[in-house]
Design an enzyme around this catalytic site. Sequence first.
Site, PDB file in Angstrom:
ATOM      1  N   CYS A  73      20.744  74.758  -7.573  1.00 47.82           N
ATOM      2  CA  CYS A  73      20.810  75.234  -6.194  1.00 47.82           C
ATOM      3  C   CYS A  73      19.947  74.313  -5.346  1.00 47.82           C
ATOM      4  O   CYS A  73      18.745  74.159  -5.616  1.00 47.82           O
ATOM      5  CB  CYS A  73      20.303  76.674  -6.114  1.00 47.82           C
ATOM      6  SG  CYS A  73      20.142  77.324  -4.430  1.00 47.82           S
TER       7      CYS A  73
ATOM      8  N   CYS B 226      25.644  71.591  -1.295  1.00 52.12           N
ATOM      9  CA  CYS B 226      25.467  72.931  -1.863  1.00 52.12           C
ATOM     10  C   CYS B 226      26.388  73.036  -3.065  1.00 52.12           C
ATOM     11  O   CYS B 226      27.546  72.593  -2.996  1.00 52.12           O
ATOM     12  CB  CYS B 226      25.802  74.006  -0.826  1.00 52.12           C
ATOM     13  SG  CYS B 226      25.805  75.696  -1.489  1.00 52.12           S
TER      14      CYS B 226
ATOM     15  N   HIS C 170      27.964  75.414  -4.244  1.00 50.50           N
ATOM     16  CA  HIS C 170      29.168  76.211  -4.004  1.00 50.50           C
ATOM     17  C   HIS C 170      30.314  75.358  -3.445  1.00 50.50           C
ATOM     18  O   HIS C 170      31.488  75.683  -3.650  1.00 50.50           O
ATOM     19  CB  HIS C 170      28.874  77.330  -2.989  1.00 50.50           C
ATOM     20  CG  HIS C 170      28.183  78.523  -3.566  1.00 50.50           C
ATOM     21  ND1 HIS C 170      26.836  78.538  -3.860  1.00 50.50           N
ATOM     22  CD2 HIS C 170      28.653  79.755  -3.904  1.00 50.50           C
ATOM     23  CE1 HIS C 170      26.506  79.727  -4.333  1.00 50.50           C
ATOM     24  NE2 HIS C 170      27.587  80.476  -4.376  1.00 50.50           N
TER      25      HIS C 170
END
Length: 235
Positions: free
Chosen positions: A116, A229, A231
């Site tokens: 992360c 990121c 994601h």
Amino acid sequence: MDIKNQTVEKLRPCVDISVDQSLKTIDLVGVNKHAGNTVVSDKNRSAPIGVFDSGVGGLSVYLHLAQQLPTERYVYYADTLNVPYGNRDSEDIEALTLKAVEWLHKQGCKLIVIACNSASAYALDTARRCYPHIPIVGLVPALKPAVLASKSAHVAVLATKATLNGTLLNDVIINFAKPNNTVVTKYFDPQLVPWVEAGMSEQDETAERLRQQVRVFANAGVDQLVLGCTHYPFF
């Protein structure tokens, strides 16, 4: 598409998924200096590698790890109760990250990957100080390769607000992008991570904002877009 359920089902034979209910390119921030001298025993070799993220985003990192280290065992910690991290303050991000690292430490992990960017920006150094005997790896958006690849000398970083404000990324901008005469445009949308976690409907207004922003980047001469990121490689 339910990205969370489909991804977990595909990976279940290879990785233990722990959900806390209470990149295309990835830059890894090197392991602890002190942990680099750790003697690896046979028992440690069989221990799992811990991977942590606020949600499903870190699975994009796990896929890279599994390709490079296919015989390793992995334990994945997804803090879906507190996702997203990118809108939180630095103290909150640090506390949540240390909780995750503590849990992975208790599982006997021989290496912990903070998959992360936001958590790495605000908790990597603290986590290493708290667990100096364990190699802990963090992430920083892959700005360096983008700068080197850019022909227009204008790149953009799409990331969370926390990552964009963090010292890890801004050190790279100051010490690498600027000396290479490259303009770095930062952009964040606080709804991107929840959109990915929810399955990334193309009809969602978040998707339309993303399409519009990509056009803005192109019109501004941006020729390299950094997905800052974990994601984001899913969309």
